[in-house]
Design an enzyme around this catalytic site. Structure first.
Site, mmCIF file in Angstrom:
data_model
loop_
_atom_site.group_PDB
_atom_site.id
_atom_site.type_symbol
_atom_site.label_atom_id
_atom_site.label_comp_id
_atom_site.label_asym_id
_atom_site.label_seq_id
_atom_site.Cartn_x
_atom_site.Cartn_y
_atom_site.Cartn_z
ATOM 1 N N GLY A 11 0.782 -1.234 0.000
ATOM 2 C CA GLY A 11 0.000 0.000 0.000
ATOM 3 C C GLY A 11 0.812 1.281 0.000
ATOM 4 O O GLY A 11 0.301 2.336 0.376
ATOM 5 N N SER A 12 2.069 1.210 -0.467
ATOM 6 C CA SER A 12 2.836 2.466 -0.493
ATOM 7 C C SER A 12 2.277 3.434 -1.542
ATOM 8 O O SER A 12 2.291 4.650 -1.333
ATOM 9 C CB SER A 12 4.324 2.205 -0.726
ATOM 10 O OG SER A 12 4.558 1.732 -2.025
ATOM 11 N N ASN A 13 1.759 2.913 -2.638
ATOM 12 C CA ASN A 13 1.135 3.811 -3.621
ATOM 13 C C ASN A 13 -0.174 4.372 -3.088
ATOM 14 O O ASN A 13 -0.495 5.542 -3.306
ATOM 15 C CB ASN A 13 0.926 3.088 -4.953
ATOM 16 C CG ASN A 13 2.201 3.055 -5.758
ATOM 17 O OD1 ASN A 13 2.598 4.047 -6.359
ATOM 18 N ND2 ASN A 13 2.876 1.912 -5.744
ATOM 19 N N LYS A 64 -14.609 -17.326 -10.175
ATOM 20 C CA LYS A 64 -14.008 -15.992 -10.321
ATOM 21 C C LYS A 64 -15.081 -14.979 -10.756
ATOM 22 O O LYS A 64 -15.071 -13.816 -10.361
ATOM 23 C CB LYS A 64 -12.889 -16.065 -11.368
ATOM 24 C CG LYS A 64 -12.104 -14.770 -11.438
ATOM 25 C CD LYS A 64 -11.200 -14.663 -12.653
ATOM 26 C CE LYS A 64 -10.698 -13.225 -12.731
ATOM 27 N NZ LYS A 64 -10.445 -12.719 -14.047
ATOM 28 N N MET A 89 -3.135 -7.564 -7.623
ATOM 29 C CA MET A 89 -2.430 -8.584 -8.388
ATOM 30 C C MET A 89 -3.367 -9.561 -9.092
ATOM 31 O O MET A 89 -3.138 -10.774 -9.072
ATOM 32 C CB MET A 89 -1.469 -9.340 -7.457
ATOM 33 C CG MET A 89 -0.511 -8.434 -6.703
ATOM 34 S SD MET A 89 0.416 -7.326 -7.796
ATOM 35 C CE MET A 89 1.849 -8.318 -8.058
ATOM 36 N N ARG A 90 -4.410 -9.045 -9.715
ATOM 37 C CA ARG A 90 -5.330 -9.925 -10.448
ATOM 38 C C ARG A 90 -5.731 -9.286 -11.773
ATOM 39 O O ARG A 90 -5.795 -8.064 -11.866
ATOM 40 C CB ARG A 90 -6.609 -10.169 -9.645
ATOM 41 C CG ARG A 90 -6.382 -10.982 -8.431
ATOM 42 C CD ARG A 90 -7.664 -11.306 -7.697
ATOM 43 N NE ARG A 90 -7.318 -11.949 -6.458
ATOM 44 C CZ ARG A 90 -6.968 -13.232 -6.355
ATOM 45 N NH1 ARG A 90 -7.021 -14.023 -7.396
ATOM 46 N NH2 ARG A 90 -6.607 -13.738 -5.194
ATOM 47 N N ASN A 106 -3.814 1.389 -13.936
ATOM 48 C CA ASN A 106 -2.861 0.582 -13.176
ATOM 49 C C ASN A 106 -1.487 1.225 -13.253
ATOM 50 O O ASN A 106 -1.194 1.964 -14.196
ATOM 51 C CB ASN A 106 -2.797 -0.831 -13.778
ATOM 52 C CG ASN A 106 -1.871 -1.744 -13.018
ATOM 53 O OD1 ASN A 106 -1.861 -1.756 -11.779
ATOM 54 N ND2 ASN A 106 -1.073 -2.509 -13.737
ATOM 55 N N HIS A 108 2.661 0.252 -13.165
ATOM 56 C CA HIS A 108 3.574 -0.888 -13.316
ATOM 57 C C HIS A 108 5.017 -0.396 -13.210
ATOM 58 O O HIS A 108 5.365 0.624 -13.806
ATOM 59 C CB HIS A 108 3.334 -1.577 -14.663
ATOM 60 C CG HIS A 108 4.216 -2.764 -14.843
ATOM 61 N ND1 HIS A 108 3.980 -3.962 -14.191
ATOM 62 C CD2 HIS A 108 5.363 -2.926 -15.538
ATOM 63 C CE1 HIS A 108 4.942 -4.812 -14.498
ATOM 64 N NE2 HIS A 108 5.789 -4.214 -15.316
HETATM 65 C C1 GRF Z 1 4.074 -1.273 -7.228
HETATM 66 O O1 GRF Z 1 5.427 -1.422 -7.543
HETATM 67 C C2 GRF Z 1 3.241 -1.216 -8.465
HETATM 68 O O2 GRF Z 1 3.920 -0.681 -9.557
HETATM 69 C C3 GRF Z 1 2.926 -2.671 -8.725
HETATM 70 O O3 GRF Z 1 2.748 -3.220 -7.452
HETATM 71 C C4 GRF Z 1 3.518 -2.498 -6.521
HETATM 72 C C5 GRF Z 1 2.596 -2.136 -5.394
HETATM 73 O O4 GRF Z 1 3.302 -1.604 -4.296
HETATM 74 N N1 GRF Z 1 1.766 -2.805 -9.575
HETATM 75 P P1 GRF Z 1 2.513 -0.942 -3.082
HETATM 76 O O5 GRF Z 1 1.573 -1.990 -2.517
HETATM 77 O O6 GRF Z 1 1.787 0.260 -3.597
HETATM 78 O O7 GRF Z 1 3.576 -0.579 -2.089
#
Ligand code: GRF
Length: 189
Positions: A11-13, A64, A89-90, A106, A108
């Site tokens: 959850g850092s983002n 699903k 992650m899905r 998203n 990446h």
């Molecule tokens: C990030 O590196 C993002 O690019 C990828 O998953 C990671 C998620 O990190 N899709 P966080 O949970 O936001 O720390």
């Protein structure tokens, strides 16, 4: 615009988006944090920011499709207009993609189309490229394949390790994602 964030992990983002919200960079309402992982640290982070959380996983459903139906109904019931994947992650199914066409994005940790998949940072580092980066893209039914919205390059220097590269990539993500969200949702309703 009512925004939901979908996340599976740290959850850092998510936290970077919340900090940008506090600073007024993101002006839309972050109304919901959904996680498919009941133990994900992002859930605690959301509670700290006072964001409502919901968590359920596909293993609780017969298919699903039923899992995604529940997720879609949750978002619609909360009148969510824009969906931000932040380490979710899905792959999303057709129901979500049709309901939220061009409204799911998203992030990446590589310069797509290079190094898609779960290990974008490590794969770029191991390959030995000198420049990698961060990509924000619309979500389609592939793995990190949707139309690109924004990219930011990150150099890999000779003294970088995987760990220092991860730090550089994540700090680039945390700066870029809130800006792009703010820009995209500015003129949406
Ligand atoms: C990030 O590196 C993002 O690019 C990828 O998953 C990671 C998620 O990190 N899709 P966080 O949970 O936001 O720390």
């Amino acid at each position: 615009m009512r925004i939901a964030i979908l996340a599976s992990g740290t959850g850092s983002n998510f936290e970077a988006i919340m900090k940008a919200k506090q600073k007024g960079i993101v002006t839309d309402d972050i109304c919901l944090l959904f996680s498919d992982q009941k133990q994900a640290p992002v859930l605690e982070k959301a509670k700290k920011y006072g964001i409502p959380t919901v968590s359920f996983s596909p293993s609780e459903f017969a298919s699903k499709e039923l899992y995604e139906k529940q997720l879609r109904e949750l978002l619609l019931s909360q009148k969510i207009g824009f969906v931000v994947l932040a380490g979710y992650m899905r792959i999303l199914g057709s129901g979500m993609l049709e309901t939220y066409a061009n409204r799911i994005i998203n992030i990446h940790p590589s310069l797509l189309p290079s190094f898609p998949g779960r290990h974008g940072i490590k794969d770029a580092f191991t390959y030995g490229v000198k420049v990698t980066g961060v990509t924000i893209h619309y979500v389609d039914d592939g793995v990190d394949t949707g139309p690109i919205i924004a990219q930011k390059a990150v150099e890999i220097n000779p003294y970088d390790t995987l760990e220092t590269l991860e730090i550089k990539i994540h700090s680039t993500e945390h700066a870029l994602y809130p800006q792009v969200i703010a820009e995209l949702t500015k003129n949406m309703n």
